[in-house]
Scaffold this motif. Structure first.
Motif, short mmCIF file in Angstrom:
data_model
loop_
_atom_site.label_atom_id
_atom_site.label_comp_id
_atom_site.label_asym_id
_atom_site.label_seq_id
_atom_site.Cartn_x
_atom_site.Cartn_y
_atom_site.Cartn_z
N ASN A 1 13.33 0.70 1.29
CA ASN A 1 13.08 0.21 -0.08
C ASN A 1 13.65 -1.19 -0.29
OD1 ASN A 1 11.73 2.56 -0.80
ND2 ASN A 1 13.57 3.54 -1.60
N GLU A 2 14.87 -1.41 0.16
CA GLU A 2 15.51 -2.72 -0.01
C GLU A 2 14.79 -3.78 0.82
OE1 GLU A 2 18.33 -5.62 -1.36
OE2 GLU A 2 17.52 -3.75 -2.14
N ALA B 1 11.67 -3.80 1.74
CA ALA B 1 10.39 -4.08 1.10
C ALA B 1 10.58 -4.96 -0.12
CB ALA B 1 9.71 -2.76 0.73
N ARG B 2 11.60 -4.66 -0.92
CA ARG B 2 11.87 -5.47 -2.12
C ARG B 2 12.14 -6.92 -1.75
NH1 ARG B 2 15.62 -7.86 -4.70
NH2 ARG B 2 17.32 -7.19 -3.36
N LEU B 3 12.96 -7.14 -0.72
CA LEU B 3 13.28 -8.50 -0.29
C LEU B 3 12.04 -9.26 0.17
CD1 LEU B 3 16.59 -7.81 1.65
CD2 LEU B 3 16.36 -9.11 -0.48
N LEU B 4 11.13 -8.56 0.83
CA LEU B 4 9.92 -9.21 1.33
C LEU B 4 8.82 -9.31 0.27
CD1 LEU B 4 9.74 -7.55 4.86
CD2 LEU B 4 10.23 -9.95 4.36
N GLY B 5 9.02 -8.66 -0.86
CA GLY B 5 8.03 -8.70 -1.93
C GLY B 5 6.79 -7.87 -1.63
N ILE B 6 6.99 -6.76 -0.91
CA ILE B 6 5.90 -5.88 -0.55
C ILE B 6 6.28 -4.44 -0.88
CG2 ILE B 6 5.00 -7.39 1.28
CD1 ILE B 6 6.48 -5.67 3.32
N SER B 7 5.33 -3.53 -0.77
CA SER B 7 5.64 -2.13 -1.03
C SER B 7 6.31 -1.50 0.20
CB SER B 7 4.37 -1.35 -1.36
OG SER B 7 3.55 -1.21 -0.21
N ARG B 8 6.96 -0.38 -0.02
CA ARG B 8 7.58 0.35 1.08
C ARG B 8 6.52 0.74 2.12
NH1 ARG B 8 12.00 4.54 1.95
NH2 ARG B 8 11.14 5.73 3.67
N GLN C 1 3.75 -0.81 2.80
CA GLN C 1 3.39 -2.00 3.57
C GLN C 1 4.43 -2.28 4.65
OE1 GLN C 1 2.86 -4.44 0.00
NE2 GLN C 1 0.89 -5.09 0.86
N LEU C 2 5.72 -2.13 4.31
CA LEU C 2 6.77 -2.36 5.30
C LEU C 2 6.68 -1.32 6.42
CD1 LEU C 2 9.15 -3.96 6.32
CD2 LEU C 2 10.64 -2.57 4.86
N GLU C 3 6.41 -0.08 6.07
CA GLU C 3 6.23 0.95 7.10
C GLU C 3 5.09 0.57 8.03
OE1 GLU C 3 5.63 4.55 4.91
OE2 GLU C 3 7.76 4.76 4.42
N ASP C 4 3.98 0.09 7.47
CA ASP C 4 2.83 -0.32 8.28
C ASP C 4 3.16 -1.53 9.15
OD1 ASP C 4 1.31 1.74 7.32
OD2 ASP C 4 0.11 0.49 5.96
N ILE C 5 3.98 -2.43 8.63
CA ILE C 5 4.37 -3.61 9.40
C ILE C 5 5.26 -3.21 10.57
CG2 ILE C 5 5.83 -5.68 9.31
CD1 ILE C 5 4.70 -5.97 6.35
N GLU C 6 6.20 -2.32 10.34
CA GLU C 6 7.16 -1.94 11.37
C GLU C 6 6.60 -0.96 12.39
OE1 GLU C 6 10.85 -0.64 9.70
OE2 GLU C 6 11.33 -2.60 8.91
N THR C 7 5.53 -0.27 12.08
CA THR C 7 5.02 0.72 13.02
C THR C 7 4.28 0.04 14.17
OG1 THR C 7 3.88 2.82 13.28
CG2 THR C 7 2.80 1.18 11.90
N ILE C 8 4.39 0.63 15.36
CA ILE C 8 3.72 0.09 16.53
C ILE C 8 2.56 0.98 16.96
CG2 ILE C 8 5.70 -1.22 17.38
CD1 ILE C 8 6.29 1.11 19.28
#
Length: 103
Positions: free
Chosen positions: A32-33, A35-42, A44-51
């Motif tokens: 959550n933190e 995602a907040r720092l990057l200005g995206i949803s949680r 979206q961050l999960e999708d970014i970090e997944t391989i």
């Protein structure tokens, strides 16, 4: 990285995605933190970090934000690169794993 789950991303992208996740965790940020720092949803961050195949690709703006937020250089994010720019290391596979169109 010949395992089918890695077929959507180049080896370079997989490495950078892992480093992004490590930077977030090492900084002590929750999903959550981060995602907040990057200005995206949680999500979206999960999708970014997944391989895995369902993750998303990275864009330059996101990498620039990560560089600033985690105070790291692009060289540290990307790591050592092969001298041969035609290497498979840089190529994003175009076919999906387990696709019906594959022979």
């Amino acid at each position: 990285m010949t395992h089918p789950q890695y077929t959507k991303f180049s080896p370079l992208t997989v490495l950078v995605k892992r480093k992004i996740r490590k930077l977030r965790i090492d900084a002590g940020h929750s999903m959550n933190e981060g995602a907040r720092l990057l200005g995206i949803s949680r999500k979206q961050l999960e999708d970014i970090e997944t391989i895995r195949n369902y993750g998303c690709h990275l864009d330059l703006e996101l990498l620039a934000k990560i560089k600033v937020i985690y105070r790291t250089s692009m060289d540290d994010i990307v790591g050592e690169l092969p001298d041969n720019y035609t290497s498979e290391y840089f190529e994003r596979p175009r076919k999906r794993a387990n696709s019906e169109s594959q022979p």
